[in-house]
Design a protein around this motif. Structure first.
Motif, PDB file in Angstrom:
ATOM      1  N   ILE A   1     -11.926  18.463 -69.944  1.00 50.39           N
ATOM      2  CA  ILE A   1     -10.943  19.500 -70.269  1.00 50.39           C
ATOM      3  C   ILE A   1      -9.892  19.599 -69.157  1.00 50.39           C
ATOM      4  O   ILE A   1      -8.693  19.616 -69.422  1.00 50.39           O
ATOM      5  CB  ILE A   1     -11.637  20.859 -70.490  1.00 50.39           C
ATOM      6  CG1 ILE A   1     -12.503  20.814 -71.742  1.00 50.39           C
ATOM      7  CG2 ILE A   1     -10.618  21.976 -70.604  1.00 50.39           C
ATOM      8  CD1 ILE A   1     -13.427  22.011 -71.906  1.00 50.39           C
ATOM      9  N   VAL A   2     -10.358  19.655 -67.923  1.00 51.85           N
ATOM     10  CA  VAL A   2      -9.435  19.805 -66.789  1.00 51.85           C
ATOM     11  C   VAL A   2      -8.445  18.644 -66.717  1.00 51.85           C
ATOM     12  O   VAL A   2      -7.227  18.841 -66.676  1.00 51.85           O
ATOM     13  CB  VAL A   2     -10.204  19.930 -65.456  1.00 51.85           C
ATOM     14  CG1 VAL A   2      -9.278  19.818 -64.264  1.00 51.85           C
ATOM     15  CG2 VAL A   2     -10.964  21.241 -65.415  1.00 51.85           C
ATOM     16  N   TYR A   3      -8.966  17.416 -66.716  1.00 49.48           N
ATOM     17  CA  TYR A   3      -8.077  16.270 -66.585  1.00 49.48           C
ATOM     18  C   TYR A   3      -7.292  16.017 -67.867  1.00 49.48           C
ATOM     19  O   TYR A   3      -6.156  15.534 -67.824  1.00 49.48           O
ATOM     20  CB  TYR A   3      -8.851  15.022 -66.148  1.00 49.48           C
ATOM     21  CG  TYR A   3      -9.298  15.148 -64.710  1.00 49.48           C
ATOM     22  CD1 TYR A   3      -8.371  15.075 -63.684  1.00 49.48           C
ATOM     23  CD2 TYR A   3     -10.628  15.386 -64.394  1.00 49.48           C
ATOM     24  CE1 TYR A   3      -8.759  15.211 -62.360  1.00 49.48           C
ATOM     25  CE2 TYR A   3     -11.025  15.528 -63.075  1.00 49.48           C
ATOM     26  CZ  TYR A   3     -10.096  15.437 -62.067  1.00 49.48           C
ATOM     27  OH  TYR A   3     -10.471  15.582 -60.764  1.00 49.48           O
ATOM     28  N   GLY A   4      -7.854  16.362 -69.007  1.00 50.55           N
ATOM     29  CA  GLY A   4      -7.123  16.244 -70.268  1.00 50.55           C
ATOM     30  C   GLY A   4      -5.935  17.181 -70.305  1.00 50.55           C
ATOM     31  O   GLY A   4      -4.821  16.790 -70.693  1.00 50.55           O
ATOM     32  N   CYS A   5      -6.158  18.428 -69.905  1.00 51.06           N
ATOM     33  CA  CYS A   5      -5.055  19.405 -69.862  1.00 51.06           C
ATOM     34  C   CYS A   5      -4.011  19.005 -68.815  1.00 51.06           C
ATOM     35  O   CYS A   5      -2.806  19.121 -69.054  1.00 51.06           O
ATOM     36  CB  CYS A   5      -5.595  20.803 -69.563  1.00 51.06           C
ATOM     37  SG  CYS A   5      -6.543  21.501 -70.922  1.00 51.06           S
ATOM     38  N   GLY A   6      -4.484  18.524 -67.682  1.00 49.59           N
ATOM     39  CA  GLY A   6      -3.557  18.072 -66.640  1.00 49.59           C
ATOM     40  C   GLY A   6      -2.706  16.907 -67.120  1.00 49.59           C
ATOM     41  O   GLY A   6      -1.486  16.899 -66.943  1.00 49.59           O
TER      42      GLY A   6
ATOM     43  N   TYR B   1       2.321  14.507 -69.305  1.00 49.44           N
ATOM     44  CA  TYR B   1       2.954  13.772 -70.397  1.00 49.44           C
ATOM     45  C   TYR B   1       3.986  14.641 -71.098  1.00 49.44           C
ATOM     46  O   TYR B   1       5.061  14.169 -71.464  1.00 49.44           O
ATOM     47  CB  TYR B   1       1.937  13.261 -71.405  1.00 49.44           C
ATOM     48  CG  TYR B   1       0.901  12.336 -70.815  1.00 49.44           C
ATOM     49  CD1 TYR B   1       1.206  11.481 -69.759  1.00 49.44           C
ATOM     50  CD2 TYR B   1      -0.387  12.311 -71.310  1.00 49.44           C
ATOM     51  CE1 TYR B   1       0.254  10.632 -69.216  1.00 49.44           C
ATOM     52  CE2 TYR B   1      -1.356  11.470 -70.766  1.00 49.44           C
ATOM     53  CZ  TYR B   1      -1.019  10.639 -69.735  1.00 49.44           C
ATOM     54  OH  TYR B   1      -1.967   9.809 -69.196  1.00 49.44           O
ATOM     55  N   GLY B   2       3.661  15.921 -71.284  1.00 49.83           N
ATOM     56  CA  GLY B   2       4.601  16.849 -71.906  1.00 49.83           C
ATOM     57  C   GLY B   2       5.859  17.019 -71.080  1.00 49.83           C
ATOM     58  O   GLY B   2       6.977  17.042 -71.607  1.00 49.83           O
ATOM     59  N   LEU B   3       5.692  17.112 -69.768  1.00 50.46           N
ATOM     60  CA  LEU B   3       6.838  17.239 -68.870  1.00 50.46           C
ATOM     61  C   LEU B   3       7.710  15.985 -68.919  1.00 50.46           C
ATOM     62  O   LEU B   3       8.937  16.073 -69.011  1.00 50.46           O
ATOM     63  CB  LEU B   3       6.361  17.507 -67.438  1.00 50.46           C
ATOM     64  CG  LEU B   3       7.455  17.643 -66.380  1.00 50.46           C
ATOM     65  CD1 LEU B   3       8.342  18.850 -66.669  1.00 50.46           C
ATOM     66  CD2 LEU B   3       6.827  17.761 -65.001  1.00 50.46           C
ATOM     67  N   ILE B   4       7.069  14.826 -68.886  1.00 54.75           N
ATOM     68  CA  ILE B   4       7.815  13.565 -68.969  1.00 54.75           C
ATOM     69  C   ILE B   4       8.572  13.484 -70.295  1.00 54.75           C
ATOM     70  O   ILE B   4       9.752  13.139 -70.337  1.00 54.75           O
ATOM     71  CB  ILE B   4       6.878  12.350 -68.781  1.00 54.75           C
ATOM     72  CG1 ILE B   4       6.341  12.313 -67.349  1.00 54.75           C
ATOM     73  CG2 ILE B   4       7.583  11.048 -69.141  1.00 54.75           C
ATOM     74  CD1 ILE B   4       5.215  11.316 -67.131  1.00 54.75           C
ATOM     75  N   TYR B   5       7.906  13.837 -71.376  1.00 52.09           N
ATOM     76  CA  TYR B   5       8.541  13.821 -72.700  1.00 52.09           C
ATOM     77  C   TYR B   5       9.734  14.776 -72.727  1.00 52.09           C
ATOM     78  O   TYR B   5      10.807  14.435 -73.214  1.00 52.09           O
ATOM     79  CB  TYR B   5       7.523  14.188 -73.779  1.00 52.09           C
ATOM     80  CG  TYR B   5       8.101  14.217 -75.164  1.00 52.09           C
ATOM     81  CD1 TYR B   5       8.349  13.030 -75.856  1.00 52.09           C
ATOM     82  CD2 TYR B   5       8.406  15.418 -75.791  1.00 52.09           C
ATOM     83  CE1 TYR B   5       8.882  13.054 -77.121  1.00 52.09           C
ATOM     84  CE2 TYR B   5       8.941  15.441 -77.065  1.00 52.09           C
ATOM     85  CZ  TYR B   5       9.180  14.265 -77.734  1.00 52.09           C
ATOM     86  OH  TYR B   5       9.709  14.286 -78.990  1.00 52.09           O
TER      87      TYR B   5
END
Length: 145
Positions: free
Chosen positions: A125-130, A135-139
């Motif tokens: 969960i931690v690394y998935g959310c991170g 990825y969201g920021l890059i997008y």
């Protein structure tokens, strides 16, 4: 006995894994789980659901099926044959939450089930959310440019 001698002994006594069979089983079981997801998606879309609703319901259904199979002790038997193919992210995640919850239920709801439930799933969960945030920021940055 020295470390290298111990390592050689362990290597000698460890049974060899049938690699080709394991790869084929992983491919077949992982593919079957993915196909089940596609069948569910198609069935859900045949109702009046939107694509977004169908996708969410497919995820929920696969999680519930895996949780039930884990509770019944069936998922572990399937995983012994299917290997890594059974740990398609969604089914593997559900199993990693339910298994410790069952294993430690004798220690009570809080210190057993509640505390141990996310031992394995927590880092996911931690690394998935991170990762999702990065990825969201890059997008977002790419879309802004």
């Amino acid at each position: 006995m020295r470390n290298y001698q111990y390592s050689k002994l362990v290597e000698k006594l460890t049974p060899k894994s049938p690699l080709k069979k394991d790869l084929i089983n992983a491919f077949l079981f992982g593919g079957a789980i993915s196909c089940l997801g596609q069948v569910l998606r198609t069935l859900y879309l045949m109702t009046s659901m939107t694509l977004t609703e169908a996708k969410a319901l497919v995820s929920i259904t696969l999680i519930v099926i895996t949780a039930i199979l884990t509770i019944l002790g069936v998922f572990d038997k399937i995983a012994k044959v299917g290997g890594a193919g059974c740990f398609v992210p969604i089914s593997g995640f559900a199993n990693s939450v339910v298994s410790p919850a069952l294993e430690f239920k004798a220690e009570g709801h809080i210190l057993g089930t509640g505390a141990k439930m996310f031992n394995l799933a927590g880092p996911v969960i931690v690394y998935g959310c991170g990762a999702a945030s990065v990825y969201g920021l890059i997008y977002w940055l790419i879309e802004k440019i």
